[in-house]
Design a protein around this motif. Structure first.
Motif, short mmCIF file in Angstrom:
data_model
loop_
_atom_site.label_atom_id
_atom_site.label_comp_id
_atom_site.label_asym_id
_atom_site.label_seq_id
_atom_site.Cartn_x
_atom_site.Cartn_y
_atom_site.Cartn_z
N ASN A 9 0.82 -1.21 0.00
CA ASN A 9 0.00 0.00 0.00
C ASN A 9 0.85 1.26 0.00
OD1 ASN A 9 -2.72 1.17 0.13
ND2 ASN A 9 -2.12 1.89 2.15
N GLY A 10 2.00 1.21 0.66
CA GLY A 10 2.86 2.39 0.70
C GLY A 10 3.32 2.84 -0.67
N SER A 11 3.48 1.90 -1.58
CA SER A 11 3.88 2.27 -2.94
C SER A 11 2.76 3.04 -3.64
CB SER A 11 4.23 1.01 -3.74
OG SER A 11 5.37 0.39 -3.19
N MET A 12 1.51 2.63 -3.40
CA MET A 12 0.37 3.34 -3.97
C MET A 12 0.15 4.69 -3.28
SD MET A 12 -0.76 1.55 -6.45
CE MET A 12 -1.02 -0.08 -7.11
N VAL A 13 0.41 4.72 -1.98
CA VAL A 13 0.33 5.99 -1.25
C VAL A 13 1.34 6.98 -1.81
CG1 VAL A 13 0.79 7.08 0.99
CG2 VAL A 13 -0.63 5.03 0.87
N ALA A 14 2.52 6.47 -2.17
CA ALA A 14 3.55 7.35 -2.72
C ALA A 14 3.10 8.00 -4.02
CB ALA A 14 4.84 6.54 -2.96
N VAL A 15 2.29 7.31 -4.80
CA VAL A 15 1.76 7.90 -6.03
C VAL A 15 0.93 9.15 -5.71
CG1 VAL A 15 0.21 7.55 -7.99
CG2 VAL A 15 1.76 5.71 -7.27
N LEU A 16 0.05 9.03 -4.73
CA LEU A 16 -0.79 10.18 -4.38
C LEU A 16 0.00 11.28 -3.68
CD1 LEU A 16 -4.26 8.74 -3.34
CD2 LEU A 16 -3.58 9.87 -5.45
N LYS A 17 1.02 10.91 -2.94
CA LYS A 17 1.89 11.94 -2.37
C LYS A 17 2.51 12.78 -3.47
CE LYS A 17 3.52 9.75 1.94
NZ LYS A 17 4.73 9.34 2.67
N THR A 18 2.98 12.11 -4.51
CA THR A 18 3.60 12.82 -5.64
C THR A 18 2.58 13.69 -6.36
OG1 THR A 18 5.19 11.02 -5.94
CG2 THR A 18 4.86 12.51 -7.80
N ALA A 19 1.37 13.17 -6.52
CA ALA A 19 0.34 13.88 -7.29
C ALA A 19 -0.30 15.04 -6.54
CB ALA A 19 -0.75 12.89 -7.72
N THR A 20 -0.27 14.98 -5.20
CA THR A 20 -0.98 16.00 -4.41
C THR A 20 -0.08 16.88 -3.56
OG1 THR A 20 -1.31 14.54 -2.51
CG2 THR A 20 -2.98 14.47 -4.26
N GLY A 21 1.12 16.38 -3.23
CA GLY A 21 1.98 17.10 -2.29
C GLY A 21 1.50 16.99 -0.86
N ALA A 22 0.49 16.15 -0.62
CA ALA A 22 -0.08 15.99 0.72
C ALA A 22 0.55 14.80 1.45
CB ALA A 22 -1.59 15.82 0.63
N GLU A 23 0.31 14.74 2.76
CA GLU A 23 0.76 13.62 3.58
C GLU A 23 -0.47 13.02 4.27
OE1 GLU A 23 3.66 12.10 4.23
OE2 GLU A 23 4.82 13.35 2.84
N PRO A 24 -0.62 11.71 4.25
CA PRO A 24 -1.79 11.10 4.90
C PRO A 24 -1.61 10.92 6.40
CG PRO A 24 -0.42 9.39 3.96
CD PRO A 24 0.24 10.70 3.60
N VAL A 25 -2.72 10.80 7.09
CA VAL A 25 -2.72 10.31 8.47
C VAL A 25 -2.60 8.79 8.37
CG1 VAL A 25 -4.05 10.07 10.60
CG2 VAL A 25 -4.18 12.19 9.26
N VAL A 26 -1.65 8.20 9.07
CA VAL A 26 -1.43 6.75 9.00
C VAL A 26 -2.10 6.08 10.19
CG1 VAL A 26 0.28 4.91 8.90
CG2 VAL A 26 0.74 7.10 7.78
N ALA A 27 -2.97 5.11 9.90
CA ALA A 27 -3.74 4.46 10.96
C ALA A 27 -3.09 3.20 11.50
CB ALA A 27 -5.13 4.11 10.44
N GLY A 28 -2.40 2.45 10.65
CA GLY A 28 -1.82 1.18 11.07
C GLY A 28 -0.40 1.34 11.59
N LYS A 29 0.28 0.21 11.71
CA LYS A 29 1.68 0.24 12.13
C LYS A 29 2.49 1.09 11.16
CE LYS A 29 1.49 -4.30 11.95
NZ LYS A 29 1.87 -5.73 11.97
N PRO A 30 3.40 1.95 11.63
CA PRO A 30 4.02 1.96 12.95
C PRO A 30 3.33 2.81 14.01
CG PRO A 30 5.16 3.51 11.57
CD PRO A 30 4.11 2.88 10.70
N GLU A 31 2.09 3.20 13.82
CA GLU A 31 1.37 3.90 14.88
C GLU A 31 0.91 2.88 15.93
OE1 GLU A 31 1.59 7.14 14.92
OE2 GLU A 31 2.67 6.93 13.04
N ALA A 32 0.52 3.38 17.10
CA ALA A 32 0.28 2.51 18.25
C ALA A 32 -1.11 1.89 18.38
CB ALA A 32 0.60 3.28 19.54
N PRO A 33 -2.19 2.48 17.82
CA PRO A 33 -3.53 1.99 18.15
C PRO A 33 -3.77 0.50 17.94
CG PRO A 33 -3.69 4.11 17.05
CD PRO A 33 -2.24 3.71 17.00
#
Length: 336
Positions: free
Chosen positions: A172-196
């Motif tokens: 999924n991170g590879s696909m997320v990188a596509v949208l980072k490049t296209a938008t200049g935005a950063e997502p909120v990450v819900a899964g690991k390495p976050e703690a919840p």
């Protein structure tokens, strides 16, 4: 003499298992895992499966595990899709439209928290993105439009790769990188390495002292560090001995081993540190390693990690043929 009280598993009341690269590779179970988990249950230790893969519902994951001779239920499975849905529910109004870039099971998790999953950007206040083998340009395009219009962007996880029976494939991170490049935005990450994920899985077991077990330093181990829980890295998936030597403090495991069978070994023998039979000296930009006893290459790795993490030196020069052989088994290239 080692007793049941000395082994690693006995010090914890719940095991938080990663799946991809730890329990299985794609459709293939990792040998010995089912037996280890049966032993844990027989000893009264709770088991939970904590996965960053958002492509399948907990019930489907449980079905897969049972097909691998691992007895479990959906209640024992925590996914990053569930964590992402909770993040969305906490941040956007009930009933709001959320663009889903991911599997139908991710849509189900979004709907389960009272939000409206959609596939088109119009009117959406959020975007959620999880691993799905069917993700294509049209899905990414709708997410791009929504994010550029100001929608909240939540990524289930940002694993760049996914271990499978065929090898490492785009995660999924590879696909997320596509949208980072296209938008200049950063997502909120819900899964690991976050703690919840770690906290909710531990709470679901009514446990107080978890051990997180995984194959990736940047997600499984970093997440354990973030959550403040002990961890075991197994070298059956993504991270390698070379990665371990270079690991930054936020990605260093409490214990390391070749495979899950190590849960039945003494905890004191699995922690990085000086090892009987191996001498590690710090030379000029290299670690000088000498083998005098144990032929176990993972003992050498634990000793090397101890010195590398203190000195910042990751290059290794063997001082004898025994050490050179052990480094070869670890896939570590001796320094010239």
């Amino acid at each position: 003499m080692t007793t049941d009280r000395d082994v690693l598993a006995s010090a914890y009341d719940v095991m938080l298992f990663d799946l991809d690269g730890t329990v299985y590779h794609g459709t293939e179970p990792i040998p010995g895992v089912a037996e280890v988990i049966r032993g844990l249950r027989a000893a009264g230790t709770a088991v939970r499966f904590v996965t960053n893969n958002a492509s399948r519902a907990p019930g489907d994951v449980a079905d897969t595990l049972r097909g691998m001779d691992i007895d479990t239920t959906a209640a024992e499975v925590s996914t990053s899709a569930q964590a992402a849905a909770k993040v969305l529910a906490d941040r956007v109004p009930r009933g709001a439209k959320v663009v889903v870039i991911g599997a139908p099971s991710l849509e189900d998790e979004v709907a389960a928290v009272g939000l409206q999953p959609v596939r088109a950007a119009g009117g959406a206040v959020a975007v959620v993105q999880g691993h799905w083998t069917e993700t294509g340009w049209k899905h990414l395009a709708e997410g791009c439009l929504a994010i550029r219009a100001g929608a909240l962007w939540v990524a289930c996880n940002v694993d760049a790769t996914l271990p499978t029976e065929r090898g490492l494939l785009p995660g999924n991170g590879s696909m997320v990188a596509v949208l980072k490049t296209a938008t200049g935005a950063e997502p909120v990450v819900a899964g690991k390495p976050e703690a919840p994920l770690f906290h909710t899985a531990t709470q679901s077991a009514g446990a107080a002292k978890p051990l997180a077990i995984g194959d990736r330093l940047d997600t499984d181990i970093a997440g354990a560090v973030t959550a403040g829980v002990d961890s075991l890295l197994v070298l059956t998936g993504v991270s390698t001995p070379a990665d371990l030597l270079a690991a930054k403090p936020s990605e260093r495991p409490t214990y390391l081993a070749a495979a899950l069978e190590a849960l039945n070994e003494p905890a004191s023998e699995l922690a990085p540190g000086p090892q009987k039979g191996w001498q590690i000296d710090v030379g000029d930009h290299t670690l000088l390693a000498t083998g005098k006893g144990s032929s176990d290459p993972y003992d050498l790795l634990r000793a090397l990690c101890h010195e590398a993490w203190q000195s910042g030196i990751t290059a290794v020069t063997p001082q004898d043929d025994r050490t050179a052989t052990a480094l070869g088994k670890l896939g570590l290239t001796p320094s010239a």
